[in-house]
Structures are given as structure tokens and as C-alpha cells.
Design an enzyme around this catalytic site. Structure first.
Site, mmCIF file in Angstrom:
data_model
loop_
_atom_site.group_PDB
_atom_site.id
_atom_site.type_symbol
_atom_site.label_atom_id
_atom_site.label_comp_id
_atom_site.label_asym_id
_atom_site.label_seq_id
_atom_site.Cartn_x
_atom_site.Cartn_y
_atom_site.Cartn_z
ATOM 1 N N TYR A 143 0.762 -1.257 -0.006
ATOM 2 C CA TYR A 143 -0.012 -0.008 0.083
ATOM 3 C C TYR A 143 1.090 1.142 0.185
ATOM 4 O O TYR A 143 1.837 1.331 1.018
ATOM 5 C CB TYR A 143 -0.965 -0.076 1.262
ATOM 6 C CG TYR A 143 -1.922 1.214 1.439
ATOM 7 C CD1 TYR A 143 -1.558 2.380 2.543
ATOM 8 C CD2 TYR A 143 -2.960 1.295 0.507
ATOM 9 C CE1 TYR A 143 -2.328 3.438 2.376
ATOM 10 C CE2 TYR A 143 -3.616 2.474 0.736
ATOM 11 C CZ TYR A 143 -3.602 3.227 1.506
ATOM 12 O OH TYR A 143 -4.324 4.682 1.687
ATOM 13 N N ASP A 238 9.332 2.916 -0.849
ATOM 14 C CA ASP A 238 8.225 3.597 -0.045
ATOM 15 C C ASP A 238 8.549 3.341 1.433
ATOM 16 O O ASP A 238 8.253 2.245 2.127
ATOM 17 C CB ASP A 238 7.031 3.232 -0.416
ATOM 18 C CG ASP A 238 5.773 3.864 0.287
ATOM 19 O OD1 ASP A 238 4.826 3.489 -0.005
ATOM 20 O OD2 ASP A 238 6.338 4.598 1.116
ATOM 21 N N LYS A 266 4.564 9.735 8.117
ATOM 22 C CA LYS A 266 4.404 9.405 9.337
ATOM 23 C C LYS A 266 5.369 10.186 10.387
ATOM 24 O O LYS A 266 5.386 11.187 10.721
ATOM 25 C CB LYS A 266 4.588 7.919 9.423
ATOM 26 C CG LYS A 266 3.262 7.041 8.382
ATOM 27 C CD LYS A 266 3.487 5.662 8.827
ATOM 28 C CE LYS A 266 2.179 5.219 7.715
ATOM 29 N NZ LYS A 266 0.694 4.859 8.459
#
Ligand code: KE4
Length: 423
Positions: A143, A238, A266
Site C-alpha cells: 500500500y 516507499d 508518518k
């Protein structure tokens, strides 16, 4: 009489789709309603009904220093006192960018954005603009945020909610996304053999965290690096989850494989909305206003968020990663042993301060094997642990996270709770 959380969820469901602003928070796959949080500090959160929870979601990864870290709080408040947003450059953007490059030298230039999705979406546009190619190869179950092309066979909330296909994503867009199973280098080679001249980039979670935790097989990342170099495609790591978590320098430091571009999110914002993409200077100089690949954002480089990010990274640079990793490993292994002693088939995947307990006897090395985990058992485990004061990820396709704020007492209390669970 409904609890305050239940009453709030009823109100929320009337104004917010599913009562939440991000699907996986709705707890649908674990068969209960979410609890509303009033405040959090360190490893703990308190619900609006006053219930205390030891937290292993940690805002899905950002709170590696712990909730309400004083240094982050003070930095953000000091920045706020000088104004929330200027729409003009500020010193903190430069300082955070230089700090990122110091920690991750492959990121010779960076661009700040406001979410991980923005970072990955922009990195892929850059790869397409730089190579002149259209196709993107991603991995089943990974994801990378919710921009159109990434929703093809995605993990995280898409997998959690068993959303079939990509409603709302035109076939013309989805068809530009190629897939391969995680850890399957032969499948990647086959895609390059078929489409090599049109593959702009391979984007990967160098340690997958959105199908639960799946580490890369030995040689897998090195193989991707070689295939991308050979075929003129860019390799994008990522590191929205893994950056500053699996090591201060992220997965690229752990495995010694250097991507062309890296995306972050994050942790980099310390709980504030921050994303970032960056990499080799000659690639990044294609980004406007240097070059023709356009990307922009009203709140990119926001001074308050930058201050929180700087304080977070400085706090992490002074933290003992080895100690946290050893404690997390021991904790996760004990948790798996407790569940096995209850007759449960458990496969534990863990790395650094992240872990996933899969309720399956099958080794979990890709999306297909992750799906052998018994989601009903996970849901029962989740609900009982929350009732016992432990907040686990409300999805079997996510990771558990510890932080530098989790004490040995927290971990012991959590293991004691697991011993009380009846499965
Ligand atoms: P955001 O747009 O949610 O900031 O970041 C997207 C993203 C990109 N890349 C990776 C590897 C990610 O894990 C994410 C977002 N992660 C999910 C949970 N694993 C966010 C939680 C949610 O969707 O509410």
C-alpha cells in the site's frame, strides 16, 4: 445507556462516511466499533470514557518517540507562537531537509509534502517525467497511499475491507500498474521482459507493512536494484513506515540497497501532516520550479509541522534503537508463544520495532500467504485485548508498533493480558 464513545460514533456516522476519516480506523474487520480517544501520552491512550489503553498502533507508526513527546510538543508550540503557516519559505524547511539528507544520504534533494500519499504520488509522477515512460510496477498487497494507480491489489485498508478491484479508478489508469508477488524476483523479471521499455519505476515497501509485516527475502531488494538499473527504470523505496523505524536510516540503511527515490511520511512529522520524497539530485531537479514536472502544496513545508519533524528526528538520533529492537523481539516472541500455548497456529513476523502475529501455520512471505491468516481469530484476539486495556491494530493486515516510550512494565502488562485471552 450508550458509552460516550458509542454516542460519538453514532453522531460521527451521520456526518463522516463510516464514522471515520480513514477507513481502517472503523474497526469493521475486527467486528466492533472504534473507541474515541480523548488524549494520549507516552505509550498510553485514554478513551473519552476514561479507559486506559497501552497503544501498539501509535497513530499507524508516526509516534516512535511516544505520544505527546515533550520536545516535539515544545517545538510545535514555539513554532505556533510565530504563526501557523506563511505560504512562503521558512528556515525550518531547510533544516529538516538537511537533517533528512544527513540521515539518508541517498536523498540528495527532497521535497516536503503533507502526506505519504502525496509523497508516493509525486515520486511516481517524477519517475514518469524523468524516464518518459508510463508503467509502474508495484507488489501485491503493498500500500502506497490512495492515489489512483496504487489501488490495484493494494494492502492496508483496501485489503482489510476486502474491496474488490478499484472502483473510481479508470481502467486506463489501472492498466498502467503492473503487479508482482512480494519476494518474487522471477515475476519482476517477467514483467521487465514484457514491458521493460515502458516501466518508469518499481515502487516497493522495502519491508512490507500493509499486509502485516513481510521482510524482503535475501537478495530480493538487491535483485530489484539490478533489474531497475539494467532496464533504465527508477527504484523507489516507499519508506513511509520503515523510514527512521527499521533503523534510523530506514530500510535502505538496513539492507544496503540504494533506491533512486525514497518516499517518507508518518514519523517525519512527529504526528503532524508531513510527507517527503527525494533522491538523486539529477532526478529531483526535474521537479518544478527547477524542471517541468509539476507538484505543489499549500501547506508543504508548514513551519509547525517542520518544527515537530526536526524535534522528532533529533530525538531519534539520540535514541537506542538496538535496545528497543531487542525488547520488541523478546516481547513479540513471548506473545507468539502465549498464543501457541493456547493451541493457536501463529506465524510471527517482526523487524526492529514492528511486528505482526498471523494466525496461520504457513510462513508469511507474500500477500497470498498473509491471507491464510484467520481473520476471525484475529478479530476475537483484538476485541478481548482491547477489553483488557491493550490497543492492537484493528486489522490483521497491519503492523503492531512499539516506541521508545513503551516500558518493560507496559510489555509485561500486555503479555499478562494475552495470557487471559480465550480463543
Ligand atoms: P498517508 O497518505 O496515509 O499519510 O500515507 C500513505 C502510505 C504510503 N506508504 C505506506 C507504506 C503506508 O503505510 C501509507 C499509509 N499507511 C496506512 C496504514 N498502514 C495509514 C493508515 C490509514 O490509512 O488510516
Amino acid at each position: 445507556m450508550p458509552s460516550k464513545s458509542e454516542a460519538l460514533f453514532q453522531r460521527a456516522a451521520n456526518i463522516l462516511p463510516g464514522g471515520v476519516n480513514s477507513p481502517v480506523r472503523a474497526c469493521k474487520s475486527v467486528g466492533c466499533e472504534p473507541v474515541f480517544i480523548d488524549r494520549a501520552e507516552g505509550s498510553r491512550m485514554w478513551t473519552v470514557d476514561g479507559d486506559e489503553l497501552i497503544d501498539f498502533v501509535m497513530s499507524w507508526g508516526p509516534m516512535l518517540l511516544g505520544h505527546a513527546d515533550k520536545s516535539v510538543r515544545d517545538a510545535a508550540l514555539a513554532a505556533m507562537d510565530k504563526g501557523a503557516s506563511f505560504g512562503a519559505p521558512c528556515p525550518a524547511e531547510v533544516e529538516l531537509g538537511e537533517l533528512i539528507r544527513q540521515i539518508m544520504p541517498s536523498m540528495e534533494m527532497v521535497r516536503m509534502v503533507s502526506s505519504g500519499t502525496e509523497a508516493t504520488m509525486s515520486a511516481v509522477r517524477l519517475a514518469r517525467g524523468y524516464t518518459g515512460r508510463d508503467k509502474v510496477l508495484k507488489f501485491d498487497g503493498c500500500y502506497h497511499g490512495h492515489s489512483d494507480g496504487f489501488l490495484v491489489n493494494a494492502g492496508s485498508g483496501v485489503a482489510t475491507l476486502c474491496i474488490p478491484g478499484t472502483p473510481g479508478v479508470p481502467e486506463a489508469i489501472a492498466s498502467l500498474t503492473l503487479l508482482a508477488p512480494y519476494n518474487d524476483l522471477a515475476a519482476v523479471e517477467a514483467q521487465f521482459a514484457a514491458f521493460g521499455a515502458d516501466i518508469a519505476c518499481v515502487i516497493i515497501e522495502a519491508v512490507a507493512g500493509n499486509v502485516g509485516l513481510i521482510p524482503p527475502a535475501k537478495g530480493f531488494l538487491e535483485g530489484l536494484r539490478a533489474l531497475c538499473t539494467k532496464n533504465g527504470a527508477l527504484l523507489i523505496f516507499d519508506e513511509v513506515i520503515t523510514g527512521f523505524r527499521v533503523a534510523l536510516g530506514g530500510a535502505q540503511a538496513c539492507f544496503g540497497v540504494t533506491p533512486d527515490l525514497t518516499t517518507l511520511g508518518k514519523i517525519i512529522g512527529g504526528g503532524f501532516p508531513v510527507g517527503c520524497y527525494g533522491g538523486r539530485r539529477e532526478i529531483m531537479e526535474h521537479i518544478a520550479p527547477c524542471g517541468p514536472v509539476y507538484q505543489a502544496g499549500t501547506l508543504s513545508g508548514n513551519p509547525v509541522a517542520m518544527a515537530a519533524g526536526i524535534a522528532t528526528l533529533k530525538g531519534l538520533m539520540a535514541s537506542d534503537y538496538a535496545a528497543l529492537e531487542a525488547r520488541t523481539k523478546a516481547f513479540a516472541e513471548e506473545m507468539a508463544a502465549i498464543l501457541r500455548a493456547k493451541g493457536q497456529a501463529v506465524t510471527l513476523n517482526h523487524m526492529a520495532s514492528m511486528f505482526t502475529l498471523f494466525f496461520t501455520a504457513t510462513p508469511v512471505t507474500d500477500y497470498e500467504t498473509a491471507k491464510t491468516s484467520n481473520s476471525a481469530t484475529y478479530g476475537e484476539f483484538y476485541r478481548q485485548m482491547r477489553a483488557l486495556g491493550v490497543n492492537l491494530a484493528p486489522s490483521g493486515f497491519e503492523c503492531g508498533f512499539t516506541s521508545f516510550a513503551h516500558t518493560d512494565a507496559d510489555l509485561r502488562k500486555t503479555l499478562d493480558a494475552a495470557r487471559q485471552v480465550k480463543l
